[in-house]
Design an enzyme around this catalytic site. Structure first.
Site, PDB file in Angstrom:
ATOM      1  N   LYS A   1       0.812  -1.215   0.000  1.00 34.95           N
ATOM      2  CA  LYS A   1       0.000   0.000   0.000  1.00 34.95           C
ATOM      3  C   LYS A   1       0.845   1.264   0.000  1.00 34.95           C
ATOM      4  CE  LYS A   1      -4.243  -1.254  -0.245  1.00 34.95           C
ATOM      5  NZ  LYS A   1      -4.943  -1.009  -1.506  1.00 34.95           N
TER       6      LYS A   1
ATOM      7  N   LYS B   1      -5.726 -12.771 -12.169  1.00 33.53           N
ATOM      8  CA  LYS B   1      -7.069 -13.126 -11.712  1.00 33.53           C
ATOM      9  C   LYS B   1      -8.096 -12.082 -12.142  1.00 33.53           C
ATOM     10  CE  LYS B   1      -6.663 -13.676  -7.167  1.00 33.53           C
ATOM     11  NZ  LYS B   1      -7.041 -14.126  -5.809  1.00 33.53           N
TER      12      LYS B   1
ATOM     13  N   LYS C   1      -8.471  -8.398 -10.483  1.00 31.91           N
ATOM     14  CA  LYS C   1      -7.222  -7.951  -9.860  1.00 31.91           C
ATOM     15  C   LYS C   1      -6.590  -6.813 -10.642  1.00 31.91           C
ATOM     16  CE  LYS C   1      -6.384 -10.057  -5.980  1.00 31.91           C
ATOM     17  NZ  LYS C   1      -6.708  -9.322  -4.788  1.00 31.91           N
TER      18      LYS C   1
END
Ligand code: TRP
Length: 331
Positions: A111, A194, A197
């Site tokens: 993050k 995915k 994602k």
């Protein structure tokens, strides 16, 4: 019977990856366990401190959970911010969470790379909030994917530490709920990774998508110029299209295109047309229920109120006991 807790951040509509990844398992779990499924709207502030439509996003997930088959009479469906007891437990857990261990968390490191302009304390203490979500119900099982395992490990750490520090055996040590082989990975449409994602419209097929949108996205899915040798190994993008077909299409359909691929006769256009059609059929019941439930304000409010009540009853008991364990007393 286990007590199960799972949360989802309200970041958008649910896609086929959500459905095959977790939702389908939640639906079967609710018949056997004491389940708490919530929408993690507090958590969403760690990345979006000034959300544009928090209410709308939360509402959408609630509607889609119901449409997909989560039953508010069987499990407790609630919104995290409806249970402020979670925030109080988060406060207590934060007192015994160490900066060092929080900074080492992989999701935190990711993050701060993604949003260097907003490395807030909520981001650092994301694992403590998640632990509070789980421990507030003294849950024993948490159905999470690989990406959440470290968070769950930290929850166990906080749980054990609490018990040790206050010399009690109060919180359980929650374990990952293992789905075994039932966890099906759903790839996205843009060739790698995915579903949901990677950024970019067109990668995911949403349960609420209209047929036209599904057709457009599938027709644009990444492919290649086709196999040149019989029985050639499929590159990732092609493997992905086949995997999607495997989950929504009939076995004969899949076999037909496998054969076409293996004999170098495949026409991706035809395959995509068929895939789009099968996806439209597969998603139809979801689409219809999402529309019906979304139009029923009374029902949505009733479900939210019921969930809040059930979740708070349990959360309140935990907070009362935790206050007592720590040593708070009424004057
Ligand atoms: N962190 C989870 C995710 O991003 C969401 C979440 C929040 C959660 N609190 C939770 C999941 C508690 C399980 C239990 O997917």
């Amino acid at each position: 019977m286990e007590t199960v807790v799972s949360g989802i951040r309200p970041t958008g509509k649910l896609h086929l990856g959500n459905y095959f990844g977790a939702l389908r398992n939640f639906i079967s779990m609710q018949n056997e366990h004491n389940c708490y499924f919530f929408i993690a709207d507090y958590h969403s502030l760690t990345t979006h401190p000034t959300p544009t439509d928090l209410y709308g996003n939360v509402r959408q997930i609630l509607v889609e959970y119901l449409a997909a088959g989560l039953d508010p009479d069987k499990s407790t469906l609630y919104i995290q911010s409806d249970v402020p007891e979670v925030a109080e437990l988060y406060l207590f857990l934060n007192m015994n969470a160490y900066i060092g261990e929080l900074e080492r968390c992989t999701s935190f490191k990711d993050k701060i790379r993604q949003q260097p302009q907003n490395v807030n304390a909520g981001l650092l203490t994301y694992p403590t909030l998640m632990a509070a979500d789980i421990l507030i119900h003294r849950a024993t099982k948490v159905p999470v994917g690989k990406d959440q395992e470290q968070h769950l490990e930290m929850t166990r750490q906080f749980s054990n530490r609490f018990n040790r520090m206050y010399k009690v055996n109060y919180f359980p040590e929650p374990q990952a709920f293992n789905f075994g082989n039932e966890l099906v990975k759903i790839p996205g449409l843009n060739g790698s990774g995915k579903m949901g994602k990677s950024e970019g419209e067109g990668n995911a097929i949403y349960l609420a998508d209209e047929p036209e949108a599904i057709r457009k996205k599938v027709m644009k899915a990444v492919t290649d110029s086709g196999p040149t040798e019989p029985n050639q190994t499929k590159p990732e993008a092609i493997q992905n299209i086949f995997q999607l077909m495997k989950v929504v299409s009939a076995t004969e359909t899949l076999n037909f295109f496998e054969e076409q691929y293996n004999t170098c006769q495949i026409r991706y256009g035809d395959m995509k047309k068929q895939l789009a059609q099968d996806m439209i059929v597969f998603t139809e019941p979801f689409r219809e229920k999402i529309k019906a439930i979304s139009a029923d304000e009374t029902y949505i409010s009733k479900v939210a109120r019921m969930g809040k009540e059930k979740a708070q009853e349990n959360a309140n008991k935990t907070i009362r006991e935790v206050r007592e364990i720590i040593g708070f007393k009424k004057f």
